[in-house]
Design an enzyme around this catalytic site. Structure first.
Site, PDB file in Angstrom:
ATOM      1  CD  GLN A 127      -1.729  -4.927  -0.211  1.00 18.14           C
ATOM      2  OE1 GLN A 127      -2.425  -4.609  -1.167  1.00 18.14           O
ATOM      3  NE2 GLN A 127      -1.507  -6.182   0.090  1.00 18.14           N
ATOM      4  CG  ASN A 128       1.271   0.535  -3.284  1.00 16.46           C
ATOM      5  OD1 ASN A 128       1.111  -0.673  -3.414  1.00 16.46           O
ATOM      6  ND2 ASN A 128       0.474   1.430  -3.828  1.00 16.46           N
ATOM      7  CG  HIS A 167       3.966  -4.613   2.583  1.00 18.08           C
ATOM      8  ND1 HIS A 167       3.180  -4.821   1.473  1.00 18.08           N
ATOM      9  CD2 HIS A 167       3.420  -5.361   3.572  1.00 18.08           C
ATOM     10  CE1 HIS A 167       2.219  -5.667   1.780  1.00 18.08           C
ATOM     11  NE2 HIS A 167       2.336  -5.999   3.042  1.00 18.08           N
ATOM     12  CB  SER A 261      -5.552  -8.968  -6.377  1.00 14.82           C
ATOM     13  OG  SER A 261      -4.412  -9.272  -5.597  1.00 14.82           O
TER      14      SER A 261
END
Ligand SMILES: [Zn+2]
Length: 456
Positions: A127-128, A167, A261
């Site tokens: 996601q980074n 992303h 998370s």
């Protein structure tokens, strides 16, 4: 039911210690590991948590004191409707990029590269947007190296993409009009920092060429950071969906999830799809050879919610850097052969038949059992390079073909679906995974707090 293992307490708790060792052993034995990561793996790299008052967000507020924006608004596609919020966004990204540029990959990023070098990584998905995986040596999906250059829309070369950037990538810019992509330069950063985007050189060149032949000028687009905002589709979404479906069909034997998370809808779906594939990869009843397969491991400081009970097998409570260090230490003591340096005989191009040279090469046996040399030598792979050439040995009649040549003959690279007709036909019936990108940016899209690179 998820079993929780406290990394800190494991020295005193023998049951946790044994289970953690068995997880290390599983990593050392599995061959098709999928890793999914989030912001938590970059926290130790010096990337600031810009939600905090002394973070980057505060700096941006200083530059734009009259603007009231929630953190989430800074990453919502609707910001482009307003020139002020667009300017704030550009300034913010320029400052974020500067701090990312001064960060270094963490032990967790390097662990991903090690898994890849040891032929264990099926794929990394992150996601980074910080690109630290690429700096650790994994080619990312936004990289030029990962794309075919042909007519029309560039396509991702699945086998070259070792790290899928869900992303986008802060180190690249994209034209808002013609979608041309470029590496983000200091000049771009200077423009962004002033709140104004640079013009697209491709659009500008096309327009200039028309003006030169007395035709009407064309619209010139502007460049924006090539990251994916809330509520906008990923430009490479279709390709990423294809890569995911290829990976699921390859029956991954382990899933490791780190530093996230697990609150974002699209990412949760990715986790669930891969967890199912991993659990399904275990033969029933399990065979001895596969006894390590089929584990879903979640490494994070906070526990997963109850919805993950049947999905995550182990929650390693703690820091991912510490866990990967333990895994590597255990792996080295459990399977030292994977880490040995050995000398091999190799004929060198241009040598007379029968001439051998001794070359030093790190062993690279993992994943190749019974199929020696399945892959072509690849200069990017750290343990394939011959590093020393010494005296030629006395001649020996007719050498066998070199390992490099044998590899080429047997090469059947897993995910290059475009090359093999057999695989092509398999592809035809492939389920079309729709890659859901909406609302996936950065971690926690379910609340309206400022989004954070370090939100875990
Ligand atoms: Zn353009």
């Amino acid at each position: 039911m998820t079993i929780t293992l406290d990394l800190e307490a494991s020295t005193s708790d023998s049951s946790s210690r044994r289970t953690l060792s068995s997880l290390s052993s599983a990593v050392a034995h599995c061959k098709k590991i999928v890793v999914l990561t989030g912001a938590g793996i970059s926290c130790s790299c010096g990337i600031p948590d810009f939600r905090s008052s002394d973070g980057l967000y505060a700096l941006v507020k200083e530059q734009y004191p009259d603007v009231v924006l929630r953190g989430r608004d800074l990453f919502d596609a609707s910001l482009f409707r307003d020139s002020t919020s667009t300017a704030v966004f550009y300034t913010f990204i320029s400052q974020l990029k500067v701090s990312i540029d001064s960060a270094s990959p963490s032990p967790t990023h390097r662990f991903l590269k090690t898994l890849d070098s040891k032929r264990k990584l099926l794929r990394s998905y992150t996601q980074n947007i910080d690109g630290l995986e690429e700096r650790a040596g994994l080619v990312g999906s936004s990289s030029q190296e990962a794309r075919t250059n042909g007519k029309g829309k560039a396509k991702l070369k699945a086998k070259d993409v070792r790290n899928v950037q869900l992303h986008g990538d802060i180190h690249r810019v994209r034209c808002t009009f013609c979608s041309a992509q470029f590496p983000c330069t200091q000049d771009h950063i200077d423009h962004f920092n002033r709140g104004t985007p640079p013009d697209c050189p491709e659009c500008a060149a096309r327009s200039a060429a028309r003006i030169a032949r007395s035709a009407r000028a064309l619209k010139v687009g502007t460049l924006r950071p090539a990251i994916v905002l809330y509520d906008e589709p990923h430009p490479l979404g279709d390709d990423i969906g294809s890569i995911q479906s290829v990976d699921i069909k390859r029956k991954p034997d382990m899933l490791i999830i780190m530093g996230t998370s697990l609150k974002v809808h699209g990412f949760k779906k990715l986790v669930k799809d891969f967890a199912k594939a991993v659990h399904d990869s275990v033969p029933s009843p399990p065979t001895t050879a596969k006894k390590f397969a089929g584990k879903v491991i979640y490494v994070n400081k906070t526990a997963p919610g109850s919805e993950w009970d049947e999905i995550i097998d182990y929650h390693v409570e703690g820091d991912s850097d510490r866990w990967v260090e333990k895994v590597l230490k255990d792996w080295k003591s459990m399977k030292p052969a994977d880490w040995e340096v050995q000398t091999t005989l190799k004929a060198k191009d241009g040598d007379a038949p029968g001439t051998f040279r001794v070359v030093k090469e790190i062993t690279n046996t993992i994943g190749n059992k019974g199929k020696s040399g399945r892959r072509k030598p690849d200069s990017r792979r750290e343990n394939m390079l011959p590093v020393a050439v010494v005296e030629p040995l006395p001649s020996i009649p007719q050498p066998p073909s070199s390992p490099g040549k044998r590899r080429k003959v047997n090469d059947e690279d897993d995910d290059d679906v475009e090359r093999s007709p057999r695989k092509k036909s398999r592809e035809k019936g492939r389920e079309n995974f729709h890659f859901e990108e909406r609302g996936m940016l950065f971690g926690n899209s379910t609340n309206n707090k400022a989004t954070g690179i370090c939100s875990i």
